[in-house]
Design an enzyme around this catalytic site. Structure first.
Site, PDB file in Angstrom:
ATOM      1  CD  GLU A 265       0.275   4.008  -4.620  1.00  0.00           C
ATOM      2  OE1 GLU A 265       0.317   3.204  -3.685  1.00  0.00           O
ATOM      3  OE2 GLU A 265      -0.256   3.758  -5.727  1.00  0.00           O
ATOM      4  CG  ASP A 338      -0.169  -1.053  -9.479  1.00  0.00           C
ATOM      5  OD1 ASP A 338       0.625  -1.844  -8.946  1.00  0.00           O
ATOM      6  OD2 ASP A 338      -1.110  -0.519  -8.882  1.00  0.00           O
ATOM      7  CD  GLU A 366      -3.968  -3.664  -6.485  1.00  0.00           C
ATOM      8  OE1 GLU A 366      -2.836  -4.033  -6.131  1.00  0.00           O
ATOM      9  OE2 GLU A 366      -4.291  -2.474  -6.581  1.00  0.00           O
TER      10      GLU A 366
HETATM   11  O1  GCW Z   1      -0.823  -1.812  -6.580  1.00  0.00           O
HETATM   12  C1  GCW Z   1      -0.911  -0.628  -5.854  1.00  0.00           C
HETATM   13  C2  GCW Z   1      -1.968  -0.908  -4.853  1.00  0.00           C
HETATM   14  C3  GCW Z   1      -1.721  -0.327  -3.485  1.00  0.00           C
HETATM   15  C4  GCW Z   1      -0.289  -0.668  -3.087  1.00  0.00           C
HETATM   16  C5  GCW Z   1       0.654  -0.024  -4.072  1.00  0.00           C
HETATM   17  C6  GCW Z   1       2.097  -0.379  -3.798  1.00  0.00           C
HETATM   18  C7  GCW Z   1       0.570  -1.235  -0.923  1.00  0.00           C
HETATM   19  O2  GCW Z   1      -3.188  -0.479  -5.359  1.00  0.00           O
HETATM   20  O3  GCW Z   1      -2.646  -0.890  -2.619  1.00  0.00           O
HETATM   21  O4  GCW Z   1       0.006  -0.281  -1.764  1.00  0.00           O
HETATM   22  O5  GCW Z   1       0.379  -0.459  -5.374  1.00  0.00           O
HETATM   23  O6  GCW Z   1       2.574  -1.322  -4.405  1.00  0.00           O
HETATM   24  O7  GCW Z   1       2.732   0.266  -2.991  1.00  0.00           O
END
Ligand code: GCW
Length: 683
Positions: A265, A338, A366
């Site tokens: 990311e 995720d 989240e």
């Molecule tokens: O779950 C996703 C989130 C990001 C997060 C990423 C990760 C810290 O949307 O906010 O970043 O994963 O775990 O690196």
């Protein structure tokens, strides 16, 4: 009789004092004046144990006895000495004595003290870690309980009392490590200025057995050190890290090590220089090795080009199995995508056998309604840890593949992304405290059941009145299934609103955006059906699992229905085991989710006399939001998917109360999500 029970209720209400949730599960009554002694030279840790027990233990005299034992460094024994009408806590380290003290108090709070205690405990994982996604500006990525607990601006001079309270809460449930800053790491954390602040926290945490780790930005040698690059094979880069490690350990001799999010990311990493994850992780591992530190290297990597994001961590990391140094551990999210309300486990568990692997859970919600929704996450954690990967016969649960036992690894760890913040009640929702608690308890002993953990948490946090305990426990235990029902039943996933992930947006689509960040990539709804085909005819992600899981998941008839749309693209009229069509079952599941939350409201309202007004009202208000959100999810998803299925919503189900085009207009901004939701839904 009537007057009597009325009186009892009035008395009970009177006794319940005003309160704000700040005490978490640590609600011991003071002035116990117990007789507590220790055979050990006092240390800060032993002093804490002595003081906690002296103030709060109401039973027989207790001796804290430090001696060599068979249990691990952190294990303890509690035994009754009937002859002397006393108790002994025996352990080989100070911190284990403290864990024993907290366990004894837990037994007291939960009514489990018996005349003949003989308990031996030892933690399942070596590192039991909270990951804070806290930024240096005080904000928290995916944090829903206010600002960061760490007041970086005021440190190192001003010390918040919450630092010690935080350490105490963690010690009471056996959490022994904390990563202070976000994995999307600001290089500034490694400056001398910030390290001085980190040192102050480490000093406060140390007596509670809490080791400090930092997330590091892989580009630090470049951005902070002024080097031309951060190539892990550049000797100057390794030299920079070595000097940095020396600087850290001079301040914090028991510093734990680094957590790294690399080439994920947008974060920099070894691949920026044509190097691999192994090159990057091993360079840092060599730097930390002389000091006893470890590297937790995250496997959360995925490229936009892939046909199936769910396969990527495995594809990327499996070739490196066994190539990492022995102080590297690979940190893997519980599921392949995720932190969804339900995912199958990541195929890396059990598959990577030569390199230690650790689970990363998300305690912060989240994808589970932030701190607005009451969702007890222990069943989610438990489900993952108890899933059999079949890596080595019948008992290769995720727990056993990660606790070091199955593959004989020297280090073992488990992490949870923290849900704490500056809110008075720490977690935003009083019941979100249970998720912090459950993570700690399962990290200590994953053989505990979610039911046991809920039971002890309720008794300590609220009360042990049967009339309260049983219904509230029932509510907690069904809350995870409820959220799955009203958000993403039958294996649907990632149909959340863009960016902030609060609320439904299964329609969200931009042709020029990364497709794997958009819901249609995951649900693939069309006139035929819905779901992601990960079987042999699709992405074949099922092949990453061991038999018989690969067969089971890959075969539509055998696939557990909770994962049906995770692994298959299923026709709208496909018949499920209960005889309903897929479309009807989706409708009933969403409807059921709404009903469950409405039931939670009914249960909670009946609890008014058993709980203080403050917490009662906060939870009541949050349940109202949750109930409205559940209806929002149901209407949004059913009306949207109906535009593909073209089938009627079964007529015995509550009719939608929204119109699809209205719901499609909702755009929440992350900072004002709570108000925005209330406004749009009440419109
Ligand atoms: O779950 C996703 C989130 C990001 C997060 C990423 C990760 C810290 O949307 O906010 O970043 O994963 O775990 O690196």
């Amino acid at each position: 009789m009537k007057t009597y029970s009325l009186l009892a209720i009035i008395l009970l209400c009177f006794c319940l004092h005003a309160e704000d949730g700040s005490q978490l599960w640590l609600r011991y009554e003071g002035n116990a004046n117990a007789q507590i002694t220790a055979n050990v030279k006092n240390s800060k840790t032993v002093d804490i144990a002595l003081s906690e027990l002296t103030q709060y233990w109401k039973g027989a005299p207790v001796l804290l006895e430090k001696k060599r034992t068979k249990t691990t460094d952190e294990g303890f024994t509690i035994v009754s000495d009937k002859k002397n009408n006393s108790l002994k806590i025996v352990a080989s380290t100070d911190i284990a004595l403290l864990y024993g003290a907290y366990h004894l108090l837990r037994l007291q709070q939960t009514g489990q003290v018996t005349e003949n205690l003989n308990i031996s405990q030892t933690p399942k994982y070596q590192y039991r870690i909270l990951n804070h996604w806290d930024n240096l500006d005080g904000s928290i990525e995916r944090g829903y309980a206010g600002r960061s607990l760490w007041e970086w601006e005021k440190l190192p001079n001003e010390i918040s009392p919450r630092y010690e309270q935080y350490a105490r809460a963690n010690a009471s449930i056996g959490i022994n490590a904390t990563v202070l800053n976000n994995v999307n790491a600001n290089p500034k954390i490694l400056t001398q200025e910030y390290l001085q602040k980190v040192k102050v926290l480490a000093d406060i945490f140390r007596p509670y057995g809490l080791k400090v780790f930092l997330s590091v930005n892989f580009a630090s040698p470049k951005t902070l050190g002024g080097l031309p690059d951060a190539d892990p094979l550049n000797p100057e880069v390794a030299k920079w890290w070595k000097a940095k490690a020396k600087e850290i350990y001079a301040l914090i001799p028991d510093f734990g090590g680094f957590l790294v999010k690399a080439n994920s990311e947008g974060q920099s990493g070894p691949q920026d220089y044509g190097r691999s994850h192994v090159d990057g992780a091993n360079m840092l591992a060599d730097v930390l090795k002389p000091f006893g530190g470890i590297v937790m290297w995250r496997a959360f990597v995925y490229a936009p080009s892939s046909d199936d994001r769910a396969k990527q961590a495995y594809l990327e990391f499996m070739p490196f199995d066994g190539k990492f140094r022995d102080n590297v551990i690979i940190q893997v999210k519980n599921g392949p995508i995720d932190f969804q309300p339900r995912e199958p486990v990541s195929a890396l568990f059990g598959a990577m056998q030569k390199t230690p692997v650790m689970v990363e859970f998300q305690i912060t919600q989240e994808y589970l309604g932030f701190s607005n929704h009451l969702v007890y996450l222990s069943p989610l954690f438990e489900e993952c840890l108890q899933t059999d990967t079949y890596a080595k016969g019948q008992t290769s649960t995720v727990a056993k593949t990660t606790d070091g036992s199955l593959f004989g690894h020297r280090i073992s760890a488990i992490a949870g992304v923290a849900n704490t913040g500056s809110d008075v009640n720490w977690c935003g929702h009083d019941f979100a405290q249970a998720n912090w608690y459950a993570f700690g308890r399962l990290a200590w002993n994953y053989e505990l059941t979610s039911e046991q953990i809920a039971d002890e948490w309720i008794k300590q946090t609220f009360n042990d009145k049967k009339e309260f305990l049983e219904p509230v426990k029932g509510l907690m235990l069904s809350s995870r299934e409820a959220v799955v029902d009203y958000m993403m039943p039958l294996g649907l996933h990632h149909i959340f609103a863009m960016g902030h992930h609060y609320g439904p947006e299964p329609w969200c689509y931009f042709p020029n955006m990364r497709q794997d960040w958009l819901p249609p990539y995951y649900h693939k709804a069309d006139s035929e059906g819905v779901g992601f085909d990960r079987s042999k005819t699709g992405s074949n992600a099922v092949a990453q699992y061991f038999p018989p899981l690969n067969e089971k998941y890959g075969n539509i008839e055998q696939c557990p229905e909770e994962f049906l749309l995770w692994f298959h693209h299923v026709a709208w009229d496909y018949k499920l085991k209960n005889g309903r069509t897929l479309w009807d079952e989706l409708c009933y599941s969403y409807d059921n989710g709404v009903k469950e939350v409405r039931d939670f409201q009914k249960i909670w309202d009946r609890m008014e006399n058993y709980v203080d007004a403050e917490r009662f009202e906060l939870v009541q208000t949050k349940l109202q939001i949750q109930a409205r959100d559940a209806m929002w999810w149901k209407d949004a998803c059913l009306l949207y998917f109906q535009s593909f299925s073209q089938l009627p919503i079964p007529y015995d189900i509550e009719r939608p109360v929204h119109k699809l085009d209205q719901l499609q207009k909702i755009k929440l901004s992350i900072s004002n999500h709570e108000n925005a939701i209330l406004e749009t839904i009440n419109r």
